[in-house]
Design a protein around this motif. Sequence first.
Motif, mmCIF file in Angstrom:
data_model
loop_
_atom_site.group_PDB
_atom_site.id
_atom_site.type_symbol
_atom_site.label_atom_id
_atom_site.label_comp_id
_atom_site.label_asym_id
_atom_site.label_seq_id
_atom_site.Cartn_x
_atom_site.Cartn_y
_atom_site.Cartn_z
ATOM 1 N N SER A 193 0.808 -1.228 0.000
ATOM 2 C CA SER A 193 0.000 0.000 0.000
ATOM 3 C C SER A 193 0.838 1.274 0.000
ATOM 4 O O SER A 193 0.535 2.218 -0.719
ATOM 5 N N ASP A 234 1.845 9.511 -1.141
ATOM 6 C CA ASP A 234 0.405 9.346 -0.934
ATOM 7 C C ASP A 234 -0.374 9.808 -2.155
ATOM 8 O O ASP A 234 -1.324 9.151 -2.585
ATOM 9 N N ASN A 242 -0.027 7.307 -4.995
ATOM 10 C CA ASN A 242 -0.753 6.079 -4.646
ATOM 11 C C ASN A 242 -2.258 6.253 -4.846
ATOM 12 O O ASN A 242 -2.934 5.370 -5.376
ATOM 13 N N ASN A 243 -2.781 7.391 -4.401
ATOM 14 C CA ASN A 243 -4.215 7.656 -4.566
ATOM 15 C C ASN A 243 -4.594 7.769 -6.038
ATOM 16 O O ASN A 243 -5.635 7.248 -6.457
ATOM 17 N N LEU A 274 -4.653 4.253 -7.466
ATOM 18 C CA LEU A 274 -5.826 3.521 -6.994
ATOM 19 C C LEU A 274 -7.065 3.941 -7.783
ATOM 20 O O LEU A 274 -7.839 3.089 -8.227
ATOM 21 N N ILE A 323 -14.300 2.980 -1.572
ATOM 22 C CA ILE A 323 -13.413 3.974 -2.175
ATOM 23 C C ILE A 323 -14.232 4.963 -3.004
ATOM 24 O O ILE A 323 -14.992 4.565 -3.892
ATOM 25 N N TYR A 357 -4.419 6.659 2.166
ATOM 26 C CA TYR A 357 -5.664 6.570 1.397
ATOM 27 C C TYR A 357 -6.864 7.166 2.137
ATOM 28 O O TYR A 357 -7.990 7.079 1.651
#
Length: 195
Positions: A85, A95, A98-99, A102, A142, A154
């Motif tokens: 993650s 972050d 990553n977001n 996703l 999500i 997240y």
Amino acid sequence: MKKLLLASNNAKKLKELDALLAPLGYVLIPQGELGIPEAEEPHPTFIENALAKARHAARLSGLPALADDSGLCVHALAGAPGVISARYAGEPKSDARNNEKLLADLAPHTDRRAHFVSCLVLCRHTNDPQPLIAEGEWHGEILTELRGTEGFGYDPLFFVPALGRTAAELEPELKNRVSHRGQAMQRLLARLQGA
């Protein structure tokens, strides 16, 4: 005060865990303060990585060590990002990236169910044959866009239907009570008191 070494240098994780432990007289010391490097996390499960981190920190410090391995598991992505993650979009950790990844990976899916997992491991010493282990899960879904400014990772995308807010819209005290890490810590503390 009872000292515990935190097998992490994540300042936000330190703040959350410290708030949960302080009322019981524990003080957390981040491993970086003692010059202890991050442990390798090569394992496919949260529990194996948490155990590796706790043993590594206990061995190099001589102190009891607490490790948390946590992450987000998304139903439509077969549990990804899971144990990667924090590095889902690659190195260096980000972050924001990553977001973005996703959201892109979830774009073709209508199933937005997800849950956070936290696995805490406390090794009382290097060769602790029975480390204390506790897990917590926090279920939600999500969103398609970021909401809120609290928390990290997240949290701005993780919506909790029961609260009508994202994890990033929760006050830190409430998040500490209901989150995956908060649940795992309550279980760990119960085991600590019985140990």
